[in-house]
Design an enzyme around this catalytic site. Structure first.
Site, PDB file in Angstrom:
ATOM      1  N   LYS A  43     -83.241  22.394  21.360  1.00 28.77           N
ATOM      2  CA  LYS A  43     -83.858  21.300  20.599  1.00 28.77           C
ATOM      3  C   LYS A  43     -84.916  21.815  19.636  1.00 28.77           C
ATOM      4  O   LYS A  43     -85.103  21.247  18.561  1.00 28.77           O
ATOM      5  CB  LYS A  43     -84.425  20.249  21.543  1.00 28.77           C
ATOM      6  CG  LYS A  43     -83.313  19.395  22.142  1.00 28.77           C
ATOM      7  CD  LYS A  43     -83.807  18.494  23.243  1.00 28.77           C
ATOM      8  CE  LYS A  43     -82.632  17.914  24.011  1.00 28.77           C
ATOM      9  NZ  LYS A  43     -83.071  17.370  25.301  1.00 28.77           N
ATOM     10  N   LYS A  98     -62.895  20.110  23.804  1.00 28.52           N
ATOM     11  CA  LYS A  98     -62.855  18.813  24.478  1.00 28.52           C
ATOM     12  C   LYS A  98     -63.380  17.674  23.605  1.00 28.52           C
ATOM     13  O   LYS A  98     -64.066  17.907  22.609  1.00 28.52           O
ATOM     14  CB  LYS A  98     -63.604  18.881  25.803  1.00 28.52           C
ATOM     15  CG  LYS A  98     -65.060  19.231  25.685  1.00 28.52           C
ATOM     16  CD  LYS A  98     -65.706  19.219  27.066  1.00 28.52           C
ATOM     17  CE  LYS A  98     -67.205  19.282  26.899  1.00 28.52           C
ATOM     18  NZ  LYS A  98     -67.949  19.175  28.126  1.00 28.52           N
ATOM     19  N   LYS A 135     -68.812  13.657  21.120  1.00 27.26           N
ATOM     20  CA  LYS A 135     -69.337  12.902  19.991  1.00 27.26           C
ATOM     21  C   LYS A 135     -69.481  13.897  18.842  1.00 27.26           C
ATOM     22  O   LYS A 135     -70.564  14.223  18.394  1.00 27.26           O
ATOM     23  CB  LYS A 135     -70.688  12.299  20.355  1.00 27.26           C
ATOM     24  CG  LYS A 135     -70.546  11.178  21.353  1.00 27.26           C
ATOM     25  CD  LYS A 135     -71.874  10.657  21.822  1.00 27.26           C
ATOM     26  CE  LYS A 135     -71.647   9.713  22.985  1.00 27.26           C
ATOM     27  NZ  LYS A 135     -72.799   9.605  23.867  1.00 27.26           N
TER      28      LYS A 135
END
Ligand code: TRP
Length: 341
Positions: A122, A204, A207
């Site tokens: 992050k 996979k 989003k």
């Protein structure tokens, strides 16, 4: 006298998990997480929480928070999570979370927090907003879990480090103040680690950047068909025994989730005999997927506008979560010597 059923209920082991309110769940979320929650609600005392406070660490703008929270609630309920069976609640409705977070922060070391993988990721993604909440994200998550003295936490691999940190905080707490918390551990029905690939043959379903590779629970029938018909294929095998390329393997993997066994067998045989028609394969998958997803979507669409119902779900969840949190915090304050009268 308590009935057998009540005694059974009283003994059930405690499960807790948090769901980020990022909205728009997809097929991967369904088979990877929600379906397990739905199964667990029958066997355990479950606390499922919408992590709205966690989202403030990266999304300080709250304009869309309410609608995201409502969507995540509606989508989970539409998939079969029953607010009467579990505590389905919002993190911000349990103020004890903040209190426990504060105590745990005194036991969390700057060094270990800075080493956390998700923190480092992050920092890279949001260099302009490296706040203390981001650093102590795993502490808040540990508070969520141990506030209910949960033993099992159904989460994916990406959360393992956070759980290990939670266990460290628990051990430090118990060592210093006496045994209050069990050590939480990750939980999976490991029989069925199901793969839900995307439609672009690249890993996979997620989003991801590529919305066309992901089937969302709220996609309408035509969009589902369109996405599936666009999935990559080729002209098919020409010699028996040809292994399936990844993108074909993926179509079969999706079929295994939603199609009948005979249907899959037929297409497997067609593949082996080199007579498979990928157009038909995809049409079949599309129709089976529509049959699977449309009832879920319709439920989402009836729940979402029903603000009264959603409010009632949140209140009911908050009540259960507060009860459990209150009992734990009594033990915590007592153990810590913070009860002066
Ligand atoms: N960090 C989790 C995620 O990113 C969400 C979460 C918050 C959570 N609190 C939790 C998960 C407690 C399990 C238990 O998905």
């Amino acid at each position: 006298m308590a009935t057998d059923q009540q005694q059974q209920a009283a003994k059930r082991e405690i499960v807790m998990s948090g769901i980020r309110p990022t909205g728009f769940l997809h097929l991967g979320n369904y088979f990877g997480a929600i379906r397990n929650y739905v199964k667990m609600q029958e066997e355990f005392e479950c606390y499922f929480m919408v992590a709205d406070l966690h989202s403030l660490t990266t999304h300080p703008d709250t304009k869309e928070l309410r609608s995201n929270v409502e969507r995540v609630l509606a989508e989970n309920i539409a998939c079969g999570l029953d607010p009467d069976k579990v505590a389905l609640y919002c993190q911000s409705h349990v103020p004890e979370t903040a209190e426990l977070y504060l105590y745990l922060n005194m036991m969390a070391y700057k060094g270990e927090l800075e080493k956390t993988t998700t923190f480092k990721d992050k920092v890279r993604q949001h260099p302009e907003n490296i706040n203390a909440g981001l650093l102590t994200y795993p502490v808040l998550q540990a508070a969520d879990i141990i506030l209910h003295r949960a033993k099992y936490v159904p989460v994916g691999k990406d959360q393992e480090q956070h759980l290990e940190m939670a266990r460290n905080f628990v051990n430090r707490f118990n060592h210093r103040y006496g045994d209050v918390f069990p050590e939480p551990q990750a939980f999976n029905y490991n029989l069925e680690l199901i793969k839900v690939p995307g439609l672009d043959g690249k890993g996979k379903m997620s989003k991801s950047e590529n919305q066309m590779a992901t089937l969302y629970l709220s996609d309408d029938d035509d969009l589902i068909r369109k996405k599936i018909m666009k999935a990559k294929t080729d002209s098919g095998p020409t010699a028996p025994g040809t292994p399936k390329p990844d993108y074909i393997e993926n179509i079969f993997a999706l079929m295994k989730l939603v199609s009948a066994e005979e249907v899959i067998k037929k297409y497997e045989a067609d593949y082996d005999n080199c007579i498979i028609r990928y157009g038909d394969l995809k049409k079949q998958l599309a129709e089976d997927m529509v049959l699977f997803l449309s009832p879920i979507r319709e439920k989402i669409n009836t729940i979402l506008p029903d603000k009264k119902y959603l409010k009632q779900v949140m209140e009911q969840g908050a009540e259960k979560a507060n009860k459990s949190a209150g009992a734990t915090m009594n033990l915590v304050r007592e153990a810590m010597g913070l009860k002066y009268f």
